[in-house]
Enzyme design. Structure first.
Site, PDB file in Angstrom:
ATOM      1  N   PRO A 147      37.632 -19.176  -0.331  1.00  0.00           N
ATOM      2  CA  PRO A 147      37.949 -18.566  -1.629  1.00  0.00           C
ATOM      3  C   PRO A 147      39.173 -17.672  -1.637  1.00  0.00           C
ATOM      4  O   PRO A 147      39.796 -17.486  -2.685  1.00  0.00           O
ATOM      5  CB  PRO A 147      36.686 -17.763  -1.954  1.00  0.00           C
ATOM      6  CG  PRO A 147      36.035 -17.506  -0.638  1.00  0.00           C
ATOM      7  CD  PRO A 147      36.363 -18.674   0.222  1.00  0.00           C
ATOM      8  N   GLU A 165      36.917 -13.714   3.373  1.00  0.00           N
ATOM      9  CA  GLU A 165      36.299 -12.387   3.254  1.00  0.00           C
ATOM     10  C   GLU A 165      36.949 -11.563   2.148  1.00  0.00           C
ATOM     11  O   GLU A 165      38.165 -11.336   2.149  1.00  0.00           O
ATOM     12  CB  GLU A 165      36.383 -11.629   4.574  1.00  0.00           C
ATOM     13  CG  GLU A 165      35.685 -10.281   4.524  1.00  0.00           C
ATOM     14  CD  GLU A 165      35.514  -9.616   5.877  1.00  0.00           C
ATOM     15  OE1 GLU A 165      35.023  -8.475   5.922  1.00  0.00           O
ATOM     16  OE2 GLU A 165      35.878 -10.245   6.894  1.00  0.00           O
ATOM     17  N   LYS A 181      30.084 -10.244   8.950  1.00  0.00           N
ATOM     18  CA  LYS A 181      29.839 -10.121  10.391  1.00  0.00           C
ATOM     19  C   LYS A 181      28.718 -11.086  10.733  1.00  0.00           C
ATOM     20  O   LYS A 181      27.575 -10.889  10.330  1.00  0.00           O
ATOM     21  CB  LYS A 181      29.439  -8.688  10.775  1.00  0.00           C
ATOM     22  CG  LYS A 181      30.607  -7.741  10.969  1.00  0.00           C
ATOM     23  CD  LYS A 181      31.471  -8.129  12.146  1.00  0.00           C
ATOM     24  CE  LYS A 181      32.738  -7.320  12.199  1.00  0.00           C
ATOM     25  NZ  LYS A 181      33.649  -7.787  13.260  1.00  0.00           N
TER      26      LYS A 181
END
Length: 357
Positions: A147, A165, A181
């Protein structure tokens, strides 16, 4: 043509732009002043990882090869991408295996003494790029759609980011961050995450850091962990992602100053982890582990954590790989994982397989 491509996470769909003008402010003061001056336009920006040292009242020991900040004015322009030929050749690494293992033992001594709980430690891989940087990016994204991918080409400067992220997204008063994570190959059951104590502990630690960072700019009582230990699945992997939100009446400058550099690529506590990164990593990270983003005319903005990111000039391009180191990390296994991530960047070109973050 100076070119920018933003994947769907930034503006709702993939968009391509001509960069009509760009600026390289050398300081935070000039960066924020320029963003304010150009307010009311759609702007692209990047901030290098080392720029965050000043916000933490630290001074980096290494000289950057690339500008610390970039701000670009944009004109939306459809782009039809044909076949773009390119090749990559690995030239070297910033750390040998022996140096890497030695420095991980030093990190574990810092953890043992109580200086830190966790630190993100990286290696730089130096490549020669022949041919089209756009071709490299298109292959990278085709093999693993993400994305928050970015392609930037201005004059001889190239940035290729395959990030998944979200660092920050401001929409009205709502501010969102989604730290990652934890990674599993797509062929494994994502429920395995909940049996992996190391990944869960790291995710929880980073989520708490993000909660504290957002709390500096949040309206009282508005910080929420909306989703702890969520799973996002991509073509080749699963990610363990948490979602933290708040309401804020602050603007771009105050939000960035309170939260940068991103918690997920520093360590805990953030300031001491960055000191140790500066001491033990022989390379500057540049825009890797910094942020790439877009500001809308109304002041809302979205920016990524610049993981899975390469930066280059001319034929020289640098890719980075690393991971979170904790007390029970196995140094040899960490070294193997770092090399796997870098080999995947090269094999993306050679065998149509895709790098993992």
């Amino acid at each position: 043509m100076n070119l920018l491509i933003l994947e769907r996470g930034f503006l709702g769909e993939r968009k391509t732009f001509e960069v009509t003008d760009f600026f390289l402010p050398p300081t935070w003061e000039e960066f924020f002043s320029l963003v304010e001056k150009l307010g009311g336009e759609t702007l692209f920006f990047y901030i290098s990882f080392e720029s965050g040292y000043e916000l933490l009242r630290l001074k980096p020991s290494k000289r950057n090869l690339f500008p610390p900040f970039l701000v670009a004015r944009l004109k939306e322009k459809p782009l039809k991408v044909g076949r773009e030929n390119f090749s990559l050749t690995l030239k070297g690494l910033s750390l040998s295996r022996e140096d890497y293992l030695q420095r991980l033992e030093e990190i574990k001594r810092y953890i043992e003494r109580g200086d830190i709980y966790q630190v993100n430690f990286t290696v730089r891989f130096d490549f020669k790029l022949t041919g089209s940087p756009l071709g490299l990016y298109e292959r990278f994204i085709k093999n693993q759609e993400v994305p928050y991918g970015v392609f930037l080409k201005v004059e001889d400067l190239t940035v290729v980011s395959g990030s998944m992220e979200l660092f920050l997204q401001k929409a009205g008063q709502r501010l969102t961050s989604k730290p990652i994570k934890g990674t599993l190959p797509k062929g494994q059951d994502p429920q395995r995450f909940f049996e992996m104590e190391k990944e869960l502990a790291e995710n929880l630690m980073i989520t708490d850091m993000v909660r504290n960072d957002l709390g500096r700019v949040a309206l009282k009582g508005s910080v929420k962990v909306e989703k702890l230990f969520g799973v996002e699945s991509y073509k080749t992997l699963h990610q363990l992602v948490s979602t933290v939100t708040c309401k804020t009446d602050r603007g771009f400058k105050e939000i960035i100053e309170a939260t940068f550099p991103p918690a997920s690529v520093t360590g805990a506590p953030k300031r001491r982890a960055v000191e140790i990164i500066d001491l033990l990593e022989p390379h500057a990270r540049e825009v890797y582990c910094g942020t790439l983003g877009v500001i809308k005319p109304n002041g809302d903005f979205t920016c990524n954590v610049a993981i899975r990111t390469a930066i280059g000039r001319g034929e020289d391009i640098f890719y980075y790989a690393g991971g979170g180191i904790v007390w029970d990390s196995d140094p040899q296994r960490e070294w193997e994982e770092v090399n796997l991530k870098a080999r995947a960047f090269l094999s993306c070109i050679e065998t149509n397989s895709c790098p993992q973050p």
